[in-house]
Write a protein that holds these residues in place. Structure first.
Motif, PDB file in Angstrom:
ATOM      1  N   PHE A 147       1.101  -1.348  -0.299  1.00  0.00           N
ATOM      2  CA  PHE A 147       0.335  -0.048   0.069  1.00  0.00           C
ATOM      3  C   PHE A 147       1.392   1.399   0.310  1.00  0.00           C
ATOM      4  N   ARG A 148       1.993   1.227   0.917  1.00  0.00           N
ATOM      5  CA  ARG A 148       2.438   2.633   0.572  1.00  0.00           C
ATOM      6  C   ARG A 148       3.091   2.644  -0.379  1.00  0.00           C
ATOM      7  N   LYS A 149       3.399   1.655  -1.088  1.00  0.00           N
ATOM      8  CA  LYS A 149       4.498   2.037  -2.786  1.00  0.00           C
ATOM      9  C   LYS A 149       3.155   2.436  -3.605  1.00  0.00           C
ATOM     10  N   ILE A 150       1.660   1.450  -3.999  1.00  0.00           N
ATOM     11  CA  ILE A 150       1.125   2.830  -3.895  1.00  0.00           C
ATOM     12  C   ILE A 150       0.851   4.134  -4.210  1.00  0.00           C
TER      13      ILE A 150
ATOM     14  N   ALA B 117       1.330   9.808  -5.176  1.00  0.00           N
ATOM     15  CA  ALA B 117       2.448  11.399  -4.921  1.00  0.00           C
ATOM     16  C   ALA B 117       3.301  11.638  -5.396  1.00  0.00           C
ATOM     17  N   THR B 118       4.323  10.923  -5.837  1.00  0.00           N
ATOM     18  CA  THR B 118       5.228  10.898  -6.402  1.00  0.00           C
ATOM     19  C   THR B 118       5.085  11.858  -7.827  1.00  0.00           C
ATOM     20  N   GLU B 119       4.278  10.877  -8.146  1.00  0.00           N
ATOM     21  CA  GLU B 119       3.627  11.486  -9.810  1.00  0.00           C
ATOM     22  C   GLU B 119       2.859  12.235 -10.062  1.00  0.00           C
ATOM     23  N   ARG B 120       1.843  12.672  -8.576  1.00  0.00           N
ATOM     24  CA  ARG B 120       0.813  13.465  -8.960  1.00  0.00           C
ATOM     25  C   ARG B 120       0.569  14.551  -8.025  1.00  0.00           C
TER      26      ARG B 120
ATOM     27  N   GLU C  12       1.708   9.877   5.724  1.00  0.00           N
ATOM     28  CA  GLU C  12       3.300  10.278   5.508  1.00  0.00           C
ATOM     29  C   GLU C  12       3.489  10.518   4.205  1.00  0.00           C
ATOM     30  N   GLU C  13       3.092   9.306   3.037  1.00  0.00           N
ATOM     31  CA  GLU C  13       3.521   9.314   2.194  1.00  0.00           C
ATOM     32  C   GLU C  13       3.263  10.629   1.236  1.00  0.00           C
ATOM     33  N   ILE C  14       1.392  11.290   1.463  1.00  0.00           N
ATOM     34  CA  ILE C  14       1.701  12.471   0.679  1.00  0.00           C
ATOM     35  C   ILE C  14       2.153  13.603   1.190  1.00  0.00           C
TER      36      ILE C  14
END
Length: 376
Positions: A9-12, A17-20, A71-73
């Motif tokens: 899920f973190r990878k998704i 977050a990275t691309e968009r 966290e990822e966002i």
């Protein structure tokens, strides 16, 4: 510990977050505008309803998944993470204490991303001091009339639904769900903030706003208790937000010091640089470990959850301020200009030491739990 499911899920979320999200973060901050592109990506990725149950249109994710997503966002854009977690905060008491009718009225709209939500506690004279609240709710035929002013309200005026804590008696409070289009609701100007500049923040004034009985959350005398019960989860999400911006700053600093050369070699080869980066990495890793421990205690209903959530919020936010400040230092003069993300990250990180209970309040709560453990 995170499971394989959580790791995937973190990878998704990181990819989204990275691309968009990350490509628009600087513009959102510079223009002080709502992160529309990022919100569209969140909705399309079905992340808006993570904290909401499936029967109300959400995905019913556990708290750890919510923490990972925030966290990822935040690693890419803290403003965007804030819009998301405030949506969840604005609906938390509705989910825990609201009637089925109220839940069905509000939650599916928010879970789908079609509507925004917010939480209204702070006032011009009351923040940490809930006893100082002056907004009142008076019983009228078929509902309650709300009068007062709420300050620093995140997601205002973008959001549609707002959970308002108001005084219903000398020592009692209730939570009332207000819609932005209700008569008697008005919004102040957009606050010009140090950080989180794209997060909508404004005052909300209630002038005899009548809320029908269906939009009262549970018992209108127990609102304060409802809020206290939700603080563990909300503090974990703020901690995750702080952790994310710290991780983003660390990543940026490592990339920059690897690429930048001075005196004929990469900055990453200098011992003092390596020492700073090592300290930053330890701060991020230790904060994440404590946060995940707190999440486990919260999800199991452990009696130590409250103190541990305060510890996680304290450590993650203090470490975020330290890591982002060091990241600016590692960038040198470039860290002080807006062409690079670390100055934005440093500005964004500061608020995590202030909202959802200042870190001074967290220290008092932690010390109280420590002394209670020895009977003092």
């Amino acid at each position: 510990m995170t499971s394989d499911v959580h790791a995937e899920f973190r990878k998704i979320v990181r990819q989204v977050a990275t691309e968009r999200i990350a490509p628009h973060a600087a513009a959102v901050d510079e223009e002080e505008r709502f992160p529309a592109e990022a919100w569209e990506a969140i909705v399309e990725a079905d992340l808006a309803g993570l904290a909401h149950p499936e029967h109300l249109g959400g995905s019913g994710a556990d708290l750890l998944s919510q923490v990972i997503a925030v966290e990822e966002i935040a690693r890419a854009c803290m403003t965007t993470s804030h819009v998301l977690l405030v949506n969840w905060a604005g609906t938390c008491t509705i989910l825990s204490e609201g009637t089925t009718e109220l839940q069905e009225l509000v939650v599916p709209q928010v879970a789908s991303g079609q509507a925004g939500a917010g939480w209204c506690l702070t006032e011009p004279t009351a923040g940490s001091d809930v006893a100082g609240l002056t907004t009142t709710a008076t019983k009228v035929d078929g509902g309650w009339s709300l009068t007062g002013q709420k300050r620093f309200i995140s997601n205002a005026p973008w959001g549609d639904w707002y959970a308002v804590l108001a005084r219903t008696g000398e020592s009692s409070h209730g939570v009332f769900v207000v819609h932005r289009d209700d008569p008697g609701v008005s919004f102040g100007p957009h606050e010009r903030k140090m950080g989180l500049r794209g997060s909508p923040t404004a005052d909300i004034t209630l002038d005899g706003c009548v809320v029908p009985d269906v939009r009262v959350v549970g018992d209108p005398t127990q609102g304060y208790g409802y809020i206290m019960a939700e603080l563990n989860g909300s503090r974990a999400l703020i901690a995750a937000q702080a952790l994310g911006v710290a991780q983003g700053a660390l990543d940026a600093a490592v990339a920059y010091t690897t690429e930048r050369t001075q005196f004929g070699q990469s900055l990453s080869r200098f011992q003092m640089i390596r020492g700073m980066v090592a300290d930053m990495a330890v701060r991020v890793a230790s904060a994440r470990a404590l946060l995940h421990e707190a999440v486990g205690l919260i999800e199991s209903g452990h009696p130590d959850a409250r103190a541990k959530a305060s510890m996680a919020k304290l450590l993650c936010s203090d470490n975020a301020m330290s890591v982002t400040t060091d990241a600016v230092q590692l960038f040198g003069g470039y860290g002080y200009i807006r062409d690079y993300p670390v100055e934005r990250m440093m500005r964004d990180a500061k608020i995590t030491q202030i909202y959802e209970g200042t870190n001074q309040i967290q220290r008092l709560l932690i010390a109280k739990a420590v002394y209670a453990g020895v009977g003092a």
